[in-house]
Design a protein around this motif. Sequence first.
Motif, PDB file in Angstrom:
ATOM      1  N   CYS A  17      13.397  42.789 103.391  1.00  0.00           N
ATOM      2  CA  CYS A  17      13.128  41.617 103.794  1.00  0.00           C
ATOM      3  C   CYS A  17      13.567  40.663 102.766  1.00  0.00           C
ATOM      4  O   CYS A  17      14.012  40.971 101.674  1.00  0.00           O
ATOM      5  CB  CYS A  17      11.714  41.310 104.197  1.00  0.00           C
ATOM      6  N   ASP A  19      11.784  38.079 101.662  1.00  0.00           N
ATOM      7  CA  ASP A  19      10.671  37.348 101.466  1.00  0.00           C
ATOM      8  C   ASP A  19      10.556  36.884  99.802  1.00  0.00           C
ATOM      9  O   ASP A  19      10.504  38.055  99.172  1.00  0.00           O
ATOM     10  CB  ASP A  19       9.285  37.803 101.985  1.00  0.00           C
ATOM     11  N   LYS A  21       7.695  36.411  98.263  1.00  0.00           N
ATOM     12  CA  LYS A  21       6.494  36.616  97.673  1.00  0.00           C
ATOM     13  C   LYS A  21       6.386  38.312  97.893  1.00  0.00           C
ATOM     14  O   LYS A  21       5.434  38.795  97.862  1.00  0.00           O
ATOM     15  CB  LYS A  21       5.610  35.758  98.585  1.00  0.00           C
ATOM     16  N   CYS A  22       7.360  38.887  98.253  1.00  0.00           N
ATOM     17  CA  CYS A  22       7.315  40.475  98.602  1.00  0.00           C
ATOM     18  C   CYS A  22       7.349  41.038  97.309  1.00  0.00           C
ATOM     19  O   CYS A  22       8.294  40.924  96.472  1.00  0.00           O
ATOM     20  CB  CYS A  22       8.287  40.794  99.525  1.00  0.00           C
ATOM     21  N   LYS A  46       2.466  35.627 107.852  1.00  0.00           N
ATOM     22  CA  LYS A  46       2.705  36.259 106.508  1.00  0.00           C
ATOM     23  C   LYS A  46       1.084  36.063 105.851  1.00  0.00           C
ATOM     24  O   LYS A  46       1.181  36.664 104.646  1.00  0.00           O
ATOM     25  CB  LYS A  46       3.434  35.527 105.610  1.00  0.00           C
ATOM     26  N   HIS A  74      -1.133  38.307 100.970  1.00  0.00           N
ATOM     27  CA  HIS A  74      -0.034  38.088 101.605  1.00  0.00           C
ATOM     28  C   HIS A  74       0.473  39.283 102.214  1.00  0.00           C
ATOM     29  O   HIS A  74       0.433  40.461 101.882  1.00  0.00           O
ATOM     30  CB  HIS A  74       1.295  37.803 100.276  1.00  0.00           C
ATOM     31  N   PRO A  76       3.967  40.930 103.527  1.00  0.00           N
ATOM     32  CA  PRO A  76       5.231  41.040 103.681  1.00  0.00           C
ATOM     33  C   PRO A  76       5.850  41.281 104.999  1.00  0.00           C
ATOM     34  O   PRO A  76       5.174  42.355 105.646  1.00  0.00           O
ATOM     35  CB  PRO A  76       5.858  42.005 102.502  1.00  0.00           C
TER      36      PRO A  76
END
Length: 107
Positions: A17, A19, A21-22, A46, A74, A76
Amino acid sequence: MNAKNIGIDVPAPKETCNDKKCPFHGQINVRGRSFTGKVIKITFQKNALVEWERRVFVPKYERSEKRRTRVWAHNPLCLGVKIGDNVQIMETKKLSKTKNFVIVKKL
């Protein structure tokens, strides 16, 4: 893009991904406390509400009662978590007003 090692014994997801914030593919580091719970609600794809039960002893009645803790985490996209899944979450830096946990493993 290869998944980075996040510092705990958790297998990296097979999907990728982009992302931010992953913890595996973004710039977020995990630290601190770790909990396991059940996903109760998913909002806006998310965000996930994770809940777990704990027992608290009440000295007055000499009994223990069940209480539950609910935490926003969060979610992911590379993990593919759905409602009802058992997950492991870890603490991270503050991601929003109410989120400071991130899902690291689907159990």
